[in-house]
Design a protein around this motif. Structure first.
Motif, PDB file in Angstrom:
ATOM      1  N   GLU A  48       0.829  -1.214   0.000  1.00 63.10           N
ATOM      2  CA  GLU A  48       0.000   0.000   0.000  1.00 63.10           C
ATOM      3  C   GLU A  48       0.859   1.257   0.000  1.00 63.10           C
ATOM      4  OE1 GLU A  48      -3.434   0.849   0.026  1.00 63.10           O
ATOM      5  OE2 GLU A  48      -3.570  -1.186  -0.767  1.00 63.10           O
ATOM      6  N   GLU A  49       1.976   1.220   0.719  1.00 62.27           N
ATOM      7  CA  GLU A  49       2.876   2.380   0.769  1.00 62.27           C
ATOM      8  C   GLU A  49       3.318   2.798  -0.619  1.00 62.27           C
ATOM      9  OE1 GLU A  49       6.301   1.671   3.146  1.00 62.27           O
ATOM     10  OE2 GLU A  49       5.164   1.494   4.994  1.00 62.27           O
ATOM     11  N   LEU A  50       3.684   1.816  -1.448  1.00 65.35           N
ATOM     12  CA  LEU A  50       4.140   2.122  -2.794  1.00 65.35           C
ATOM     13  C   LEU A  50       3.000   2.693  -3.632  1.00 65.35           C
ATOM     14  CD1 LEU A  50       6.588   2.085  -4.628  1.00 65.35           C
ATOM     15  CD2 LEU A  50       5.928  -0.220  -5.345  1.00 65.35           C
ATOM     16  N   LEU A  51       1.817   2.160  -3.481  1.00 65.74           N
ATOM     17  CA  LEU A  51       0.661   2.684  -4.207  1.00 65.74           C
ATOM     18  C   LEU A  51       0.361   4.125  -3.789  1.00 65.74           C
ATOM     19  CD1 LEU A  51      -1.613  -0.472  -4.126  1.00 65.74           C
ATOM     20  CD2 LEU A  51      -0.317   0.414  -6.078  1.00 65.74           C
ATOM     21  N   HIS A  52       0.505   4.421  -2.508  1.00 63.96           N
ATOM     22  CA  HIS A  52       0.296   5.801  -2.049  1.00 63.96           C
ATOM     23  C   HIS A  52       1.366   6.726  -2.613  1.00 63.96           C
ATOM     24  CE1 HIS A  52      -3.156   5.540   0.527  1.00 63.96           C
ATOM     25  NE2 HIS A  52      -2.640   4.505   1.153  1.00 63.96           N
ATOM     26  N   ARG A  53       2.585   6.257  -2.726  1.00 66.74           N
ATOM     27  CA  ARG A  53       3.654   7.107  -3.252  1.00 66.74           C
ATOM     28  C   ARG A  53       3.418   7.425  -4.720  1.00 66.74           C
ATOM     29  NH1 ARG A  53       7.964   4.753   0.569  1.00 66.74           N
ATOM     30  NH2 ARG A  53       7.143   5.685   2.468  1.00 66.74           N
ATOM     31  N   VAL A  54       2.898   6.462  -5.463  1.00 69.70           N
ATOM     32  CA  VAL A  54       2.539   6.745  -6.855  1.00 69.70           C
ATOM     33  C   VAL A  54       1.413   7.776  -6.882  1.00 69.70           C
ATOM     34  CG1 VAL A  54       1.549   5.780  -8.967  1.00 69.70           C
ATOM     35  CG2 VAL A  54       3.344   4.536  -7.754  1.00 69.70           C
ATOM     36  N   ARG A  55       0.435   7.632  -6.019  1.00 69.36           N
ATOM     37  CA  ARG A  55      -0.667   8.602  -5.947  1.00 69.36           C
ATOM     38  C   ARG A  55      -0.131   9.991  -5.621  1.00 69.36           C
ATOM     39  NH1 ARG A  55      -3.090  10.870  -1.955  1.00 69.36           N
ATOM     40  NH2 ARG A  55      -2.188   9.483  -0.397  1.00 69.36           N
ATOM     41  N   LEU A  56       0.835  10.049  -4.702  1.00 67.44           N
ATOM     42  CA  LEU A  56       1.417  11.332  -4.317  1.00 67.44           C
ATOM     43  C   LEU A  56       2.086  12.036  -5.492  1.00 67.44           C
ATOM     44  CD1 LEU A  56       3.001  10.418  -0.870  1.00 67.44           C
ATOM     45  CD2 LEU A  56       1.080  11.965  -1.262  1.00 67.44           C
TER      46      LEU A  56
ATOM     47  N   GLY B 124       0.942  12.478  -8.286  1.00 67.90           N
ATOM     48  CA  GLY B 124      -0.068  13.272  -8.958  1.00 67.90           C
ATOM     49  C   GLY B 124      -0.440  14.540  -8.218  1.00 67.90           C
ATOM     50  N   LEU B 125       0.094  14.718  -7.015  1.00 63.48           N
ATOM     51  CA  LEU B 125      -0.181  15.911  -6.225  1.00 63.48           C
ATOM     52  C   LEU B 125       0.999  16.867  -6.329  1.00 63.48           C
ATOM     53  CD1 LEU B 125      -1.551  14.234  -2.965  1.00 63.48           C
ATOM     54  CD2 LEU B 125      -2.848  15.039  -4.951  1.00 63.48           C
ATOM     55  N   THR B 126       0.735  18.136  -6.108  1.00 60.57           N
ATOM     56  CA  THR B 126       1.817  19.118  -6.148  1.00 60.57           C
ATOM     57  C   THR B 126       1.821  19.958  -4.875  1.00 60.57           C
ATOM     58  OG1 THR B 126       0.412  20.723  -7.286  1.00 60.57           O
ATOM     59  CG2 THR B 126       1.793  19.306  -8.674  1.00 60.57           C
ATOM     60  N   GLY B 127       2.957  20.574  -4.619  1.00 63.67           N
ATOM     61  CA  GLY B 127       3.095  21.516  -3.509  1.00 63.67           C
ATOM     62  C   GLY B 127       2.642  20.966  -2.176  1.00 63.67           C
ATOM     63  N   GLU B 128       1.940  21.795  -1.435  1.00 62.07           N
ATOM     64  CA  GLU B 128       1.516  21.440  -0.085  1.00 62.07           C
ATOM     65  C   GLU B 128       0.597  20.231  -0.061  1.00 62.07           C
ATOM     66  OE1 GLU B 128       0.050  24.706   2.245  1.00 62.07           O
ATOM     67  OE2 GLU B 128       1.664  26.007   1.555  1.00 62.07           O
ATOM     68  N   ALA B 129      -0.206  20.045  -1.109  1.00 58.24           N
ATOM     69  CA  ALA B 129      -1.093  18.883  -1.147  1.00 58.24           C
ATOM     70  C   ALA B 129      -0.282  17.596  -1.054  1.00 58.24           C
ATOM     71  CB  ALA B 129      -1.935  18.892  -2.419  1.00 58.24           C
ATOM     72  N   ARG B 130       0.894  17.581  -1.661  1.00 55.40           N
ATOM     73  CA  ARG B 130       1.755  16.392  -1.606  1.00 55.40           C
ATOM     74  C   ARG B 130       2.375  16.253  -0.221  1.00 55.40           C
ATOM     75  NH1 ARG B 130       6.455  15.724  -5.953  1.00 55.40           N
ATOM     76  NH2 ARG B 130       4.679  15.385  -7.307  1.00 55.40           N
ATOM     77  N   TRP B 131       2.991  17.335   0.264  1.00 54.11           N
ATOM     78  CA  TRP B 131       3.762  17.244   1.511  1.00 54.11           C
ATOM     79  C   TRP B 131       2.890  17.140   2.744  1.00 54.11           C
ATOM     80  CZ3 TRP B 131       5.737  21.666  -1.544  1.00 54.11           C
ATOM     81  CH2 TRP B 131       6.682  21.231  -2.483  1.00 54.11           C
ATOM     82  N   GLU B 132       1.672  17.604   2.662  1.00 54.85           N
ATOM     83  CA  GLU B 132       0.781  17.529   3.816  1.00 54.85           C
ATOM     84  C   GLU B 132      -0.105  16.289   3.809  1.00 54.85           C
ATOM     85  OE1 GLU B 132      -1.287  21.252   4.033  1.00 54.85           O
ATOM     86  OE2 GLU B 132       0.540  22.340   4.571  1.00 54.85           O
ATOM     87  N   ASP B 133      -0.009  15.488   2.771  1.00 55.13           N
ATOM     88  CA  ASP B 133      -0.781  14.254   2.700  1.00 55.13           C
ATOM     89  C   ASP B 133      -0.339  13.325   3.840  1.00 55.13           C
ATOM     90  OD1 ASP B 133      -2.473  12.588   0.434  1.00 55.13           O
ATOM     91  OD2 ASP B 133      -1.160  11.292   1.624  1.00 55.13           O
ATOM     92  N   PRO B 134      -1.278  12.639   4.481  1.00 52.21           N
ATOM     93  CA  PRO B 134      -0.897  11.759   5.587  1.00 52.21           C
ATOM     94  C   PRO B 134       0.010  10.600   5.169  1.00 52.21           C
ATOM     95  CG  PRO B 134      -3.239  11.534   5.087  1.00 52.21           C
ATOM     96  CD  PRO B 134      -2.719  12.677   4.276  1.00 52.21           C
ATOM     97  N   HIS B 135       0.123  10.345   3.884  1.00 55.86           N
ATOM     98  CA  HIS B 135       0.995   9.258   3.415  1.00 55.86           C
ATOM     99  C   HIS B 135       2.336   9.750   2.906  1.00 55.86           C
ATOM    100  CE1 HIS B 135      -2.024   6.177   3.954  1.00 55.86           C
ATOM    101  NE2 HIS B 135      -2.891   7.043   3.486  1.00 55.86           N
ATOM    102  N   TRP B 136       2.609  11.055   3.077  1.00 53.53           N
ATOM    103  CA  TRP B 136       3.923  11.583   2.691  1.00 53.53           C
ATOM    104  C   TRP B 136       4.956  10.868   3.541  1.00 53.53           C
ATOM    105  CZ3 TRP B 136       6.500  13.806  -0.948  1.00 53.53           C
ATOM    106  CH2 TRP B 136       7.732  14.376  -0.682  1.00 53.53           C
ATOM    107  N   PRO B 137       6.019  10.332   2.914  1.00 48.93           N
ATOM    108  CA  PRO B 137       6.996   9.532   3.667  1.00 48.93           C
ATOM    109  C   PRO B 137       7.950  10.337   4.534  1.00 48.93           C
ATOM    110  CG  PRO B 137       7.613   9.658   1.363  1.00 48.93           C
ATOM    111  CD  PRO B 137       6.270  10.310   1.481  1.00 48.93           C
ATOM    112  N   GLY B 138       7.849  11.657   4.525  1.00 53.14           N
ATOM    113  CA  GLY B 138       8.702  12.456   5.395  1.00 53.14           C
ATOM    114  C   GLY B 138      10.077  12.726   4.818  1.00 53.14           C
ATOM    115  N   TYR B 139      10.248  12.492   3.524  1.00 51.65           N
ATOM    116  CA  TYR B 139      11.535  12.775   2.901  1.00 51.65           C
ATOM    117  C   TYR B 139      11.850  14.261   3.003  1.00 51.65           C
ATOM    118  CZ  TYR B 139      11.034   8.239   0.580  1.00 51.65           C
ATOM    119  OH  TYR B 139      10.875   6.909   0.309  1.00 51.65           O
ATOM    120  N   ARG B 140      13.124  14.567   3.154  1.00 50.84           N
ATOM    121  CA  ARG B 140      13.601  15.952   3.123  1.00 50.84           C
ATOM    122  C   ARG B 140      14.537  16.073   1.943  1.00 50.84           C
ATOM    123  NH1 ARG B 140      12.563  18.773   7.911  1.00 50.84           N
ATOM    124  NH2 ARG B 140      11.810  17.397   9.537  1.00 50.84           N
ATOM    125  N   TYR B 141      14.317  17.084   1.168  1.00 48.50           N
ATOM    126  CA  TYR B 141      15.144  17.287  -0.032  1.00 48.50           C
ATOM    127  C   TYR B 141      15.981  18.530   0.104  1.00 48.50           C
ATOM    128  CZ  TYR B 141      12.214  13.739  -2.115  1.00 48.50           C
ATOM    129  OH  TYR B 141      11.566  12.562  -2.383  1.00 48.50           O
TER     130      TYR B 141
END
Length: 83
Positions: free
Chosen positions: A56-64, A66-83
């Motif tokens: 499921e984690e991988l499926l959520h990352r693919v879904r992410l 498709g999101l941009t900006g804050e919608a991606r980073w604030e999603d509860p499935h964001w893995p917490g990566y720091r770039y």
């Protein structure tokens, strides 16, 4: 076989793609290639990954992807990566 290879590739690439980077070096057109790859993955990969029993984690990352900006980073499935 192809779907299994897709699952392996997405697993290796997701960190770079979530950082809006290609998972390989390109001489030109990085933005366009990244957008095309991401778009394809968002549209086609979930069904193919699901058929391979991808986590499921991988499926959520693919879904992410498709999101941009804050919608991606604030999603509860964001893995917490720091770039």
């Amino acid at each position: 076989m192809a779907d299994r290879q897709l699952a392996e590739a997405v697993g290796r690439w997701e960190y770079d793609l979530l950082g809006d980077e290609l998972p390989w070096d390109a001489w030109e057109g990085e933005h366009e290639l990244g957008a095309e790859l991401t778009g394809w993955l968002v549209r086609h990969a979930p069904a193919r990954l699901g058929s391979q029993g991808a986590p499921e984690e991988l499926l959520h990352r693919v879904r992410l992807l498709g999101l941009t900006g804050e919608a991606r980073w604030e999603d509860p499935h964001w893995p917490g990566y720091r770039y």
